[in-house]
Design a protein around this motif. Structure first.
Motif, PDB file in Angstrom:
ATOM      1  N   ALA A  74       0.828  -1.211   0.000  1.00 59.34           N
ATOM      2  CA  ALA A  74       0.000   0.000   0.000  1.00 59.34           C
ATOM      3  C   ALA A  74       0.864   1.264   0.000  1.00 59.34           C
ATOM      4  O   ALA A  74       0.586   2.226  -0.731  1.00 59.34           O
ATOM      5  CB  ALA A  74      -0.931  -0.004   1.206  1.00 59.34           C
ATOM      6  N   HIS A  77       2.378   1.692  -3.377  1.00 59.51           N
ATOM      7  CA  HIS A  77       1.310   2.110  -4.288  1.00 59.51           C
ATOM      8  C   HIS A  77       1.089   3.622  -4.172  1.00 59.51           C
ATOM      9  O   HIS A  77       0.989   4.318  -5.195  1.00 59.51           O
ATOM     10  CB  HIS A  77       0.025   1.338  -3.953  1.00 59.51           C
ATOM     11  N   LEU A  78       0.999   4.117  -2.942  1.00 60.62           N
ATOM     12  CA  LEU A  78       0.808   5.560  -2.737  1.00 60.62           C
ATOM     13  C   LEU A  78       1.978   6.362  -3.303  1.00 60.62           C
ATOM     14  O   LEU A  78       1.780   7.414  -3.924  1.00 60.62           O
ATOM     15  CB  LEU A  78       0.636   5.878  -1.256  1.00 60.62           C
ATOM     16  N   CYS A 110      -3.605  -2.889  -4.862  1.00 63.33           N
ATOM     17  CA  CYS A 110      -4.151  -1.878  -3.958  1.00 63.33           C
ATOM     18  C   CYS A 110      -5.080  -0.946  -4.713  1.00 63.33           C
ATOM     19  O   CYS A 110      -4.951  -0.756  -5.918  1.00 63.33           O
ATOM     20  CB  CYS A 110      -3.019  -1.055  -3.352  1.00 63.33           C
ATOM     21  N   GLU A 111      -5.991  -0.360  -3.948  1.00 64.02           N
ATOM     22  CA  GLU A 111      -6.886   0.643  -4.492  1.00 64.02           C
ATOM     23  C   GLU A 111      -6.986   1.769  -3.472  1.00 64.02           C
ATOM     24  O   GLU A 111      -7.276   1.522  -2.296  1.00 64.02           O
ATOM     25  CB  GLU A 111      -8.272   0.041  -4.729  1.00 64.02           C
ATOM     26  N   VAL A 112      -6.712   2.976  -3.926  1.00 59.38           N
ATOM     27  CA  VAL A 112      -6.861   4.139  -3.055  1.00 59.38           C
ATOM     28  C   VAL A 112      -8.338   4.499  -3.077  1.00 59.38           C
ATOM     29  O   VAL A 112      -8.858   4.960  -4.089  1.00 59.38           O
ATOM     30  CB  VAL A 112      -5.998   5.325  -3.529  1.00 59.38           C
ATOM     31  N   SER A 113      -9.022   4.237  -1.968  1.00 55.62           N
ATOM     32  CA  SER A 113     -10.461   4.504  -1.943  1.00 55.62           C
ATOM     33  C   SER A 113     -10.755   5.971  -1.620  1.00 55.62           C
ATOM     34  O   SER A 113     -11.811   6.477  -1.976  1.00 55.62           O
ATOM     35  CB  SER A 113     -11.174   3.584  -0.964  1.00 55.62           C
ATOM     36  N   ALA A 120      -4.896   9.243   3.387  1.00 57.82           N
ATOM     37  CA  ALA A 120      -5.338   8.353   2.308  1.00 57.82           C
ATOM     38  C   ALA A 120      -5.810   7.047   2.912  1.00 57.82           C
ATOM     39  O   ALA A 120      -5.224   6.542   3.875  1.00 57.82           O
ATOM     40  CB  ALA A 120      -4.196   8.086   1.330  1.00 57.82           C
ATOM     41  N   VAL A 122      -6.493   3.122   1.869  1.00 62.61           N
ATOM     42  CA  VAL A 122      -6.106   2.168   0.840  1.00 62.61           C
ATOM     43  C   VAL A 122      -6.675   0.792   1.180  1.00 62.61           C
ATOM     44  O   VAL A 122      -6.591   0.348   2.317  1.00 62.61           O
ATOM     45  CB  VAL A 122      -4.563   2.068   0.716  1.00 62.61           C
ATOM     46  N   ARG A 139      -7.257  -3.031   5.087  1.00 63.21           N
ATOM     47  CA  ARG A 139      -7.555  -1.612   4.953  1.00 63.21           C
ATOM     48  C   ARG A 139      -6.474  -0.856   5.714  1.00 63.21           C
ATOM     49  O   ARG A 139      -6.081  -1.273   6.803  1.00 63.21           O
ATOM     50  CB  ARG A 139      -8.915  -1.279   5.570  1.00 63.21           C
TER      51      ARG A 139
END
Length: 148
Positions: A74, A77-78, A110-113, A120, A122, A139
């Motif tokens: 995560a 990813h960020l 990962c997905e940044v929600s 943030a 994630v 999460r």
């Protein structure tokens, strides 16, 4: 922004060289996390090694290794997706273990929600041989910038 972060992000985005970015995150470097792109999104991989086994009777990956891999996925990813001027700091992390991790490579997407100006959120999905059968879901919240 530190030159090392800027240079690592540039190498990752322009030359698909993700190693300098991984080197900025000490535990990701220790675990041997690898990053690549799949369908325009970062994907992390944790290569299997015997030292990652927690239960030798099964054998199963140590749950802490799985969680650490996912948290680092995560973070990386960020670093790739957002234009932050410093490395985000973990605020909290919650994991749901779904299956025992076998003695093989792990992968994470990962997905940044939500990404605000300071925090943030994630979502992280970890699997081994089949992306449709995750071994864990998590999460995480990260602090993106220092409070003013």
């Amino acid at each position: 922004m530190s030159n090392s972060l800027l240079d690592a992000r540039r190498a990752a985005r322009e030359q698909q060289d993700y190693e300098p970015l991984v080197r900025l995150v000490p535990y990701a470097r220790f675990l041997g996390v690898q990053v690549s792109m799949a369908d325009g999104q970062p994907r992390s991989r944790l290569p299997y090694k015997p030292s990652l086994i927690g239960n030798r009777a099964l054998p199963a990956l140590h749950g802490g290794v799985t969680a650490a891999f996912m948290e680092n996925a995560a973070l990386l990813h960020l670093l790739l997706q957002l234009d932050q001027d410093r490395i985000p700091k973990s605020i909290d992390f919650s994991i749901d273990y779904l299956l025992s991790g076998r003695a093989e490579d792990c992968h994470a997407a990962c997905e940044v929600s939500r990404a605000g100006s300071r925090i943030a959120n994630v979502m992280i999905r970890c699997w081994q041989s089949d992306p449709a059968r995750p071994i864990a879901l998590a999460r995480a919240h990260f602090l993106l910038s220092a409070p003013e």
